[in-house]
Each structure stands twice: as structure tokens, then as C-alpha cells.
Design a protein around this motif. Structure first.
Motif, short mmCIF file in Angstrom:
data_model
loop_
_atom_site.label_atom_id
_atom_site.label_comp_id
_atom_site.label_asym_id
_atom_site.label_seq_id
_atom_site.Cartn_x
_atom_site.Cartn_y
_atom_site.Cartn_z
N TYR A 205 0.81 -1.22 0.00
CA TYR A 205 0.00 0.00 0.00
C TYR A 205 0.84 1.27 0.00
CZ TYR A 205 -3.06 3.68 1.62
OH TYR A 205 -3.73 4.87 1.74
N PHE A 206 1.89 1.32 0.79
CA PHE A 206 2.65 2.56 0.94
C PHE A 206 3.56 2.85 -0.25
CE2 PHE A 206 1.31 1.59 5.26
CZ PHE A 206 0.76 2.80 5.62
N ARG A 207 3.52 2.01 -1.28
CA ARG A 207 4.22 2.33 -2.53
C ARG A 207 3.31 3.09 -3.49
NH1 ARG A 207 7.86 -3.22 -3.24
NH2 ARG A 207 8.97 -2.96 -1.26
N GLY A 208 2.08 3.36 -3.07
CA GLY A 208 1.25 4.33 -3.77
C GLY A 208 0.50 3.84 -4.98
N SER A 209 0.16 2.54 -5.04
CA SER A 209 -0.59 2.06 -6.20
C SER A 209 -1.83 1.27 -5.80
CB SER A 209 0.31 1.19 -7.08
OG SER A 209 -0.38 0.83 -8.27
N CYS A 210 -2.38 1.57 -4.64
CA CYS A 210 -3.60 0.89 -4.18
C CYS A 210 -4.66 1.93 -3.82
CB CYS A 210 -3.31 0.03 -2.94
SG CYS A 210 -2.09 -1.29 -3.19
N THR A 211 -5.90 1.52 -3.87
CA THR A 211 -7.01 2.36 -3.40
C THR A 211 -7.22 2.12 -1.91
OG1 THR A 211 -8.77 0.74 -3.73
CG2 THR A 211 -8.10 2.02 -5.65
N HIS A 212 -7.99 2.98 -1.27
CA HIS A 212 -8.33 2.79 0.15
C HIS A 212 -9.50 3.70 0.47
CE1 HIS A 212 -7.96 2.10 4.42
NE2 HIS A 212 -6.78 1.51 4.31
N THR A 213 -10.58 3.13 0.96
CA THR A 213 -11.71 3.96 1.37
C THR A 213 -11.43 4.60 2.73
OG1 THR A 213 -12.82 1.99 2.23
CG2 THR A 213 -13.42 2.72 0.01
N ALA A 214 -12.23 5.61 3.08
CA ALA A 214 -11.94 6.43 4.24
C ALA A 214 -12.50 5.86 5.54
CB ALA A 214 -12.51 7.84 4.03
N ARG A 215 -11.91 6.29 6.63
CA ARG A 215 -12.33 5.85 7.96
C ARG A 215 -13.74 6.34 8.30
NH1 ARG A 215 -9.15 3.88 11.79
NH2 ARG A 215 -7.29 4.53 10.64
N SER A 216 -14.12 7.47 7.74
CA SER A 216 -15.42 8.06 8.07
C SER A 216 -16.59 7.40 7.35
CB SER A 216 -15.42 9.55 7.74
OG SER A 216 -15.18 9.72 6.34
N ASN A 217 -16.29 6.51 6.40
CA ASN A 217 -17.37 5.89 5.61
C ASN A 217 -16.98 4.45 5.31
OD1 ASN A 217 -19.47 5.28 3.96
ND2 ASN A 217 -18.87 6.62 2.27
N VAL A 218 -17.07 3.61 6.32
CA VAL A 218 -16.61 2.22 6.14
C VAL A 218 -17.76 1.23 6.00
CG1 VAL A 218 -14.40 2.57 7.27
CG2 VAL A 218 -16.38 2.01 8.66
N GLY A 219 -19.00 1.68 6.05
CA GLY A 219 -20.13 0.78 5.89
C GLY A 219 -20.41 0.49 4.43
N ASN A 220 -20.34 -0.78 4.02
CA ASN A 220 -20.60 -1.22 2.65
C ASN A 220 -19.84 -0.39 1.60
OD1 ASN A 220 -23.50 -1.56 4.25
ND2 ASN A 220 -22.83 -3.35 3.11
N PRO A 221 -18.54 -0.30 1.71
CA PRO A 221 -17.78 0.49 0.73
C PRO A 221 -17.79 -0.16 -0.65
CG PRO A 221 -16.28 -0.78 2.09
CD PRO A 221 -17.65 -0.98 2.68
N TRP A 222 -17.58 0.67 -1.66
CA TRP A 222 -17.58 0.16 -3.04
C TRP A 222 -16.55 0.90 -3.87
CZ3 TRP A 222 -18.43 4.01 -6.50
CH2 TRP A 222 -19.17 5.13 -6.07
N TRP A 223 -16.19 0.27 -5.01
CA TRP A 223 -15.29 0.85 -6.02
C TRP A 223 -15.87 0.47 -7.38
CZ3 TRP A 223 -12.86 -1.42 -10.13
CH2 TRP A 223 -11.88 -0.66 -10.78
N ALA A 224 -15.69 1.35 -8.39
CA ALA A 224 -16.24 1.04 -9.73
C ALA A 224 -15.38 1.65 -10.82
CB ALA A 224 -17.68 1.56 -9.85
N VAL A 225 -15.42 1.01 -11.99
CA VAL A 225 -14.75 1.53 -13.19
C VAL A 225 -15.76 1.58 -14.33
CG1 VAL A 225 -13.91 -0.77 -13.88
CG2 VAL A 225 -12.78 1.29 -14.76
#
Length: 260
Positions: free
Chosen positions: A127-147
């Protein structure tokens, strides 16, 4: 080979002082996928009792030639040559290109975890090499990603690259969907969820679905991290099935609209 070439034959030069039989059954592939095992296999495998020089017919186009053993053993090659041809059939694309396509996610932790990091062509899972996504701490209920693939595609498989420096189990139970509804949760779910007992570095999910959008969601409270997402197109039969499903879904939507 640094560019696409039409490869008629591949010639392998085997070890001659001992152990020639180690090359028996070797698979030669040609294609343009950097995941070499996804490229097309040449017309035959290395035969039993291979000699010092082995010719393999290919007639395939691509940038890469690879040789693999389908078993645990040492692989030794003393030389590899390629004979060019003019009679190659252009293979079907081995991937649906997602690099640079528009992406979104339910929330973003910081500037290092943007949604487009999952389609930057880099599968590095640290993760700390800067090529991953990560959702935020304030919104962790049912997170999603889309393209957004920007047109309908028939998606045979979706490949997820997971975080490897920690927290791989966060992806357990993730749902992958393909469809053309911008309400991603309404699109069809792929054939299985990420294995609940093991979330590996590289996870293949069978889909065989058509649509414009691929989405990944967690049906639980947690962070969602993806280090790359790739899409493999449908094969011939799967594509026909998927197109029929897409047409039926369209007709169903039209009937529902007419009845409103």
C-alpha cells in the motif's frame, strides 16, 4: 520482443549434458499479455524424450514469448529462437483495457489512495508504494469501487489484486458486479464472492456478464482496498450467452417502463 510480431515457430535448444527430459511437456506461449500464462498456447507441447533442438509451431501474434513447465521442476533453456511468419491470425484481446478509464469509490482515505490507482497498470500490493485504493475511515459501511469501461463489454473474468503488506482478509466476501446500471448495486453479481476463508494476492472471479461498469463492494463494515483490477473478455460461447442475457435484461427494463 518489444513489439508485436507474427511468430511462426519457436525453436528451443535443450540442455545436452544431462537432464534433457526436464523439458518434456513444456508449454510455449505467444501474446501481448504481461501475465504470460494468459497468452495463447502454441500448437504443441515439447514431446516426450526431447532432443537438443525442438521446433514448436505457433503462428501466433504478440509481443512476448514464454516457456513454462506445468509441474514443479527445473527449467533450463540453452537458446530460444523465433521464426517469423506472415500467416498469423490476430488473436482475440487477452484483456479489456481498464488503464486510465474513469473510476470512483464510496470514499477516499487520502491522496495516496485514489480510486484510479486500481487501473494504473501496477499490481504492486504494498500500500505505501502508492498504487492501491483505500476507502476512508469516516465511511466504512458497505464500501464500493467502480470503473466505467465507457462501452458495453462482455466480461468473462475479473481479476482483483489484493493488498499484501497487511489486511488481506478485508477483501473476504467482496462482491463483483458487471452491468450498465449506474446504481452499481443493481447490476448482476458475478458467479462467486471472494473466498471467505482466504483472500489471496490475486483473485479471479468468473463473471460472463455484459455491461459498461465493473464494481466491487464489501457487504459489511470495513475498509476496501484494491491494488489493481483487470478484466478478461468472454470466450465465444460465453459471449453469446452473455449477449442473450443482456438482451433479455433490456427487454425486461423496457416492459417495466411501459407498465409504469
Amino acid at each position: 520482443m518489444q513489439k508485436d510480431e507474427c511468430v511462426g515457430k519457436v525453436v528451443l535448444y535443450n540442455r545436452a549434458d544431462c537432464c534433457a527430459n526436464r523439458l518434456e511437456g513444456a508449454i510455449v506461449r505467444v501474446g501481448s499479455n504481461t501475465e504470460y500464462g494468459q497468452n495463447a498456447e502454441c500448437q504443441s507441447r515439447v514431446p516426450a524424450s526431447p532432443g537438443s533442438r525442438i521446433e514448436i509451431e505457433c503462428n501466433l501474434s504478440g509481443q512476448y514469448i514464454s516457456v513454462e513447465l506445468p509441474r514443479p521442476d527445473f527449467l533450463t533453456l540453452c537458446e530460444v529462437e523465433a521464426t517469423m511468419s506472415t500467416s498469423c491470425k490476430k488473436p482475440a484481446p487477452s484483456e479489456i483495457s481498464l488503464i486510465g478509464k474513469p473510476t470512483s469509490q464510496s470514499s477516499t482515505l487520502d491522496a495516496m489512495s485514489n480510486s484510479d490507482h486500481a487501473v494504473d497498470g501496477n499490481t504492486n500490493g504494498y500500500y505505501f508504494r502508492g498504487s492501491c485504493t483505500h476507502t476512508a475511515r469516516s465511511n466504512v459501511g458497505n464500501p464500493w469501487w467502480a470503473v466505467d469501461m465507457q462501452k458495453d463489454e462482455c466480461v468473462g473474468k475479473v481479476v482483483l489484486y489484493n493488498r499484501v503488506d497487511c489486511c488481506a482478509d478485508r477483501l473476504r466476501g467482496a462482491i463483483v458486479r458487471v452491468g450498465s446500471n449506474t446504481e452499481y448495486g443493481q447490476n448482476a453479481e458475478c458467479q462467486r464472492r471472494v473466498n471467505a476463508s482466504k483472500a489471496a494476492k490475486r483473485i479471479e472471479i468468473e463473471c460472463n456478464l455484459s455491461g459498461q461498469y465493473i464494481s466491487v463492494e464489501l457487504p459489511k463494515w470495513n475498509f476496501l482496498t484494491l491494488c489493481e483490477v483487470k478484466a478478461i473478455p468472454c470466450s465465444g460461447n460465453d459471449k453469446r450467452m452473455s449477449e442473450e442475457t443482456l438482451l433479455l435484461n433490456w427487454l425486461k427494463r423496457e416492459l417495466e417502463t411501459d407498465n409504469e
